[in-house]
Design an enzyme around this catalytic site. Structure first.
Site, PDB file in Angstrom:
ATOM      1  N   LYS A 273      25.780  59.038   2.494  1.00  0.00           N
ATOM      2  CA  LYS A 273      25.831  59.989   3.440  1.00  0.00           C
ATOM      3  C   LYS A 273      26.979  61.018   3.263  1.00  0.00           C
ATOM      4  O   LYS A 273      28.122  60.432   2.736  1.00  0.00           O
ATOM      5  CB  LYS A 273      26.571  59.157   4.895  1.00  0.00           C
ATOM      6  CG  LYS A 273      26.820  60.114   5.802  1.00  0.00           C
ATOM      7  CD  LYS A 273      27.199  59.404   7.476  1.00  0.00           C
ATOM      8  CE  LYS A 273      28.115  60.321   8.184  1.00  0.00           C
ATOM      9  NZ  LYS A 273      28.530  59.696   9.533  1.00  0.00           N
ATOM     10  N   ASP A 278      32.772  66.035   9.728  1.00  0.00           N
ATOM     11  CA  ASP A 278      32.280  65.589  10.973  1.00  0.00           C
ATOM     12  C   ASP A 278      33.001  66.083  12.229  1.00  0.00           C
ATOM     13  O   ASP A 278      33.956  65.271  12.762  1.00  0.00           O
ATOM     14  CB  ASP A 278      31.674  64.274  10.990  1.00  0.00           C
ATOM     15  CG  ASP A 278      30.965  63.697  12.245  1.00  0.00           C
ATOM     16  OD1 ASP A 278      30.491  64.580  12.798  1.00  0.00           O
ATOM     17  OD2 ASP A 278      30.823  62.522  12.352  1.00  0.00           O
ATOM     18  N   LYS A 285      33.879  65.626  19.016  1.00  0.00           N
ATOM     19  CA  LYS A 285      34.819  64.661  19.018  1.00  0.00           C
ATOM     20  C   LYS A 285      36.189  65.208  19.574  1.00  0.00           C
ATOM     21  O   LYS A 285      36.618  66.089  19.528  1.00  0.00           O
ATOM     22  CB  LYS A 285      35.238  64.112  17.472  1.00  0.00           C
ATOM     23  CG  LYS A 285      34.080  63.398  16.716  1.00  0.00           C
ATOM     24  CD  LYS A 285      34.312  63.303  15.298  1.00  0.00           C
ATOM     25  CE  LYS A 285      33.464  62.501  14.507  1.00  0.00           C
ATOM     26  NZ  LYS A 285      33.083  61.051  15.236  1.00  0.00           N
ATOM     27  N   ASP A 296      34.045  61.816   5.481  1.00  0.00           N
ATOM     28  CA  ASP A 296      32.565  61.180   6.187  1.00  0.00           C
ATOM     29  C   ASP A 296      31.614  61.600   5.028  1.00  0.00           C
ATOM     30  O   ASP A 296      30.493  61.365   5.314  1.00  0.00           O
ATOM     31  CB  ASP A 296      32.372  61.986   7.353  1.00  0.00           C
ATOM     32  CG  ASP A 296      31.444  61.275   8.321  1.00  0.00           C
ATOM     33  OD1 ASP A 296      31.377  60.040   8.160  1.00  0.00           O
ATOM     34  OD2 ASP A 296      30.793  61.869   9.174  1.00  0.00           O
ATOM     35  N   ASP A 355      26.802  63.680  17.328  1.00  0.00           N
ATOM     36  CA  ASP A 355      27.957  63.116  16.877  1.00  0.00           C
ATOM     37  C   ASP A 355      27.254  62.062  16.043  1.00  0.00           C
ATOM     38  O   ASP A 355      27.847  61.428  15.274  1.00  0.00           O
ATOM     39  CB  ASP A 355      29.213  62.341  17.513  1.00  0.00           C
ATOM     40  CG  ASP A 355      30.334  62.345  16.694  1.00  0.00           C
ATOM     41  OD1 ASP A 355      30.145  62.693  15.381  1.00  0.00           O
ATOM     42  OD2 ASP A 355      31.161  61.912  17.226  1.00  0.00           O
ATOM     43  N   GLU A 357      25.244  61.906  13.569  1.00  0.00           N
ATOM     44  CA  GLU A 357      24.289  62.760  12.553  1.00  0.00           C
ATOM     45  C   GLU A 357      24.114  62.089  11.356  1.00  0.00           C
ATOM     46  O   GLU A 357      23.153  62.211  10.740  1.00  0.00           O
ATOM     47  CB  GLU A 357      25.201  64.044  12.377  1.00  0.00           C
ATOM     48  CG  GLU A 357      26.510  63.884  11.265  1.00  0.00           C
ATOM     49  CD  GLU A 357      27.539  62.805  11.474  1.00  0.00           C
ATOM     50  OE1 GLU A 357      27.621  62.448  12.870  1.00  0.00           O
ATOM     51  OE2 GLU A 357      28.379  62.287  10.763  1.00  0.00           O
ATOM     52  N   ARG A 359      22.821  59.150  10.623  1.00  0.00           N
ATOM     53  CA  ARG A 359      21.638  58.382  10.380  1.00  0.00           C
ATOM     54  C   ARG A 359      20.523  59.573  10.303  1.00  0.00           C
ATOM     55  O   ARG A 359      19.324  59.343  10.062  1.00  0.00           O
ATOM     56  CB  ARG A 359      21.238  57.629  11.759  1.00  0.00           C
ATOM     57  CG  ARG A 359      21.349  58.395  13.235  1.00  0.00           C
ATOM     58  CD  ARG A 359      21.583  57.305  14.303  1.00  0.00           C
ATOM     59  NE  ARG A 359      23.113  56.897  14.437  1.00  0.00           N
ATOM     60  CZ  ARG A 359      23.551  56.138  15.044  1.00  0.00           C
ATOM     61  NH1 ARG A 359      22.797  55.627  16.205  1.00  0.00           N
ATOM     62  NH2 ARG A 359      24.874  56.151  15.585  1.00  0.00           N
TER      63      ARG A 359
HETATM   64  N1  BES Z   1      31.388  59.533  11.066  1.00  0.00           N
HETATM   65  C1  BES Z   1      31.395  58.975  12.263  1.00  0.00           C
HETATM   66  C2  BES Z   1      31.519  57.592  12.188  1.00  0.00           C
HETATM   67  C3  BES Z   1      32.955  56.948  11.953  1.00  0.00           C
HETATM   68  C4  BES Z   1      33.896  56.769  12.911  1.00  0.00           C
HETATM   69  C5  BES Z   1      33.530  57.034  10.577  1.00  0.00           C
HETATM   70  C6  BES Z   1      35.387  56.448  12.476  1.00  0.00           C
HETATM   71  C7  BES Z   1      35.018  56.600  10.099  1.00  0.00           C
HETATM   72  C8  BES Z   1      35.584  56.424  11.242  1.00  0.00           C
HETATM   73  C9  BES Z   1      29.785  58.963  12.873  1.00  0.00           C
HETATM   74  O1  BES Z   1      29.159  60.276  12.603  1.00  0.00           O
HETATM   75  C10 BES Z   1      29.908  59.074  14.385  1.00  0.00           C
HETATM   76  O2  BES Z   1      30.589  59.903  14.769  1.00  0.00           O
HETATM   77  N2  BES Z   1      29.342  57.945  14.850  1.00  0.00           N
HETATM   78  C11 BES Z   1      29.407  57.983  16.563  1.00  0.00           C
HETATM   79  C12 BES Z   1      28.224  57.590  16.757  1.00  0.00           C
HETATM   80  C13 BES Z   1      27.841  57.460  18.325  1.00  0.00           C
HETATM   81  C14 BES Z   1      27.772  58.779  18.940  1.00  0.00           C
HETATM   82  C15 BES Z   1      26.660  56.873  18.745  1.00  0.00           C
HETATM   83  C16 BES Z   1      30.569  56.906  16.836  1.00  0.00           C
HETATM   84  O3  BES Z   1      30.865  55.626  15.967  1.00  0.00           O
HETATM   85  O4  BES Z   1      31.264  57.158  17.581  1.00  0.00           O
HETATM   86 ZN    ZN Z   2      29.996  61.246  10.861  1.00  0.00          ZN
HETATM   87 MN    MN Z   3      29.452  61.844  13.823  1.00  0.00          MN
END
Ligand code: BES
Ligand code: ZN
Ligand code: MN
Length: 506
Positions: A273, A278, A285, A296, A355, A357, A359
């Site tokens: 990834k 992000d 966020k 990220d 968010d 993104e 996947r």
């Molecule tokens: N890059 C983030 C996940 C992340 C969170 C990485 C904290 C490192 C530390 C990912 O893209 C994300 O935002 N995931 C969301 C998914 C949700 C919207 C289903 C999350 O984990 O909140």
């Molecule tokens: Zn992310």
């Molecule tokens: Mn994200």
């Protein structure tokens, strides 16, 4: 930094510092006095240190002794606590060696000699490799942006000493080989850390592609990068959708290293990834901690660095690296929650939350991986906060369908101390990502977030597959012995060791 092994004795070996490791064992500590000449000033310093209880061998203890002329070849003796002997392992060596190197640097030593500690039943070559990793990774600093008042003193050389030409059964030649291999792998890890730590005003998808190309040129693997036109041509709708709020171009990066005798041997495909920042997109966020999202792209960094390590080590194996890279930004052109995209394999996905993104961009790469008839596909992604909630920063989350590779990664993860912990992907969880308007949706609600993310990815795989969620392990919040705060370069050592062992199988 030069790390070598040499047949020499510390009493005459010239260095700015010599380091000894002290296990937490009263008998051993008392008998250690024999190393100092009876009646010498050094002997008396050491015996006062022991009787005063200043050094009991606990792993947070560090003491410096100053020999007077003739008592030692080194200007200072650094004693490093090693902890309880029954807990000793290669990880103890990595950490202790890192502490010794950092202590020497803080004392402005340029040259350091080390007597390696014996742990477990490991031979000297294995112990030297662990120490080398600890030293190089421990000394790592991301300090290029600081205004330098005066140049730092650098630790320039470390010499592992052996009195009799052997270290715990290994010859100098064997130890030298092990050091060289460990250096390559540690440097690849450092390369990944540098990429992760680079701020996102200097790091865009095109930058990732350039880094991959430079590495490919230097180390010997082929790199191709798709820009907007090729992404459209190949229908890479996930990458396009995630990047469309950005003013920068997206990239899909393909790295091919053919080290096997037959270039037709089924490759192991690594997928990373590569979100260079992000923000969350329109599902933006919160401000607190958002800056961490510059890393990220840690999965991508690990994949690029592992290809470099495999090529540098000339491993006889075929490896493909795929990186989906985009910048997830909100803007008038950004993807909206509720948008639906249809992937090149015919599967449609509702983007319920912009968010989620990671996947979306990984799916394009997983479809692309099919064309290699891969032996196994391993994706790495800072994919979910839910994985961090479940496992903290201690272990990577592992999910997938390749049962053999799971066992391999579990074992090697324990060995190199980049551990993986399996989470289940039971089919009951699949209900959570059903959509009213498309084949699947990109979020599964509140529960089991790491698992529903993996199940989204699974829909794009039809080969043995592993997903490593490194959201908790790719960044460290507090410095420890050889892992500084910030990007960790996690899984470069894990994957390189896995590729090494796979290449030795046949
Ligand atoms: N890059 C983030 C996940 C992340 C969170 C990485 C904290 C490192 C530390 C990912 O893209 C994300 O935002 N995931 C969301 C998914 C949700 C919207 C289903 C999350 O984990 O909140
Ligand atoms: Zn992310
Ligand atoms: Mn994200």
């Amino acid at each position: 930094m030069k790390i070598t092994v040499q047949k020499a004795n510390w009493k005459s070996f010239k260095a700015d510092a010599v380091a000894f490791f002290q296990p937490e064992d009263t008998k051993w500590l008392e008998s250690s006095l024999q190393y100092y000449d009876k009646g010498s000033a050094l002997h008396s310093q050491a015996s006062q240190m022991l009787s005063g209880g200043d050094m009991t061998g606990k792993k947070d203890e560090q003491i410096v002794l100053y020999p007077t002329k003739g008592e030692a070849g080194a200007k200072r003796i650094i004693l490093i606590g090693l902890g309880k002997p029954e807990k000793s392992s290669l990880e103890v060596v990595r950490r202790a060696a890192a502490r010794a190197a950092k202590k020497a640097r803080s004392l402005k030593s340029k040259t350091l000699a080390i007597y390696l500690p014996h742990v477990g039943r490991h031979d000297g070559a294995t112990i030297a490799a662990a120490a080398t990793e600890g030293i190089l990774l421990g000394l790592y600093k991301f300090d290029k942006f600081f205004k330098k008042e005066e140049p730092d003193t650098k630790l320039e050389s470390v010499t592992f000493l052996t009195d009799d030409g052997k270290i715990f059964g290994s010859t100098v030649a064997q130890v030298t080989k092990a050091i060289e291999r460990a250096e390559l792998i540690a440097n690849a890890t450092i390369f990944a850390r540098d990429m992760e730590n680079e701020p996102s005003n200097n790091k865009f998808p095109e930058t990732l592609a350039n880094w991959a190309m430079e590495a490919g040129k230097k180390s010997g693997f082929k790199v191709t990068a798709f820009g907007p036109a090729e992404l459209r041509k190949h229908n890479m709708v996930g990458i396009i959708a995630v990047n469309q709020g950005s003013v920068k171009e997206a990239r899909f990066i393909i790295m091919e290293y053919n080290g096997a005798k037959k270039s037709s041997d089924a490759p192991i495909v690594l997928v990373g990834k590569g979100i260079t920042f992000d923000t969350g997109g329109i599902s933006i966020k919160p401000a607190a901690g958002m800056g961490d999202m510059k890393s990220d792209m840690s999965g991508a960094a690990t994949v690029i660095a592992t290809l470099k390590a495999a090529a540098d080590l000339k491993l006889p194996i075929n490896v493909v690296g795929l990186v989906s890279s985009a910048e997830n930004m909100p803007s008038g052109s950004a993807t909206r929650p509720g948008d639906v995209i249809t992937y090149s394999n015919g599967l449609s996905a509702e983007i319920d939350n912009t968010d989620a993104e990671g996947r979306l961009v990984l799916a394009d790469a997983l479809i692309w991986a099919e064309r290699y008839n891969p032996k196994s596909v391993i994706d790495l992604a800072t994919l979910t906060g839910a994985c961090v909630v479940a496992l903290g920063h201690v272990t990577t989350g592992m999910m997938g369908t390749d049962e053999v590779m799971k066992k391999t990664l579990k074992k090697i993860g324990d060995d190199v101390y980049e551990r993986v912990c399996e989470l289940p992907i039971y089919e009951e969880y699949e209900d959570l990502i059903k959509s009213d308007v498309a084949d699947i949706k990109n979020v599964g609600g509140r529960w089991a977030g790491a698992i529903t993310a993996a199940l989204f990815l699974k829909r794009f795989t039809n080969y043995p597959w592993i997903h490593l969620d490194i959201a908790g392990t790719a960044r460290s919040e507090a410095a420890s012995d050889y892992i500084p705060k910030g990007g960790t370069g996690v899984a470069v050592r894990l994957l390189t060791q896995m590729l090494t062992e796979e290449s030795e199988k046949k």
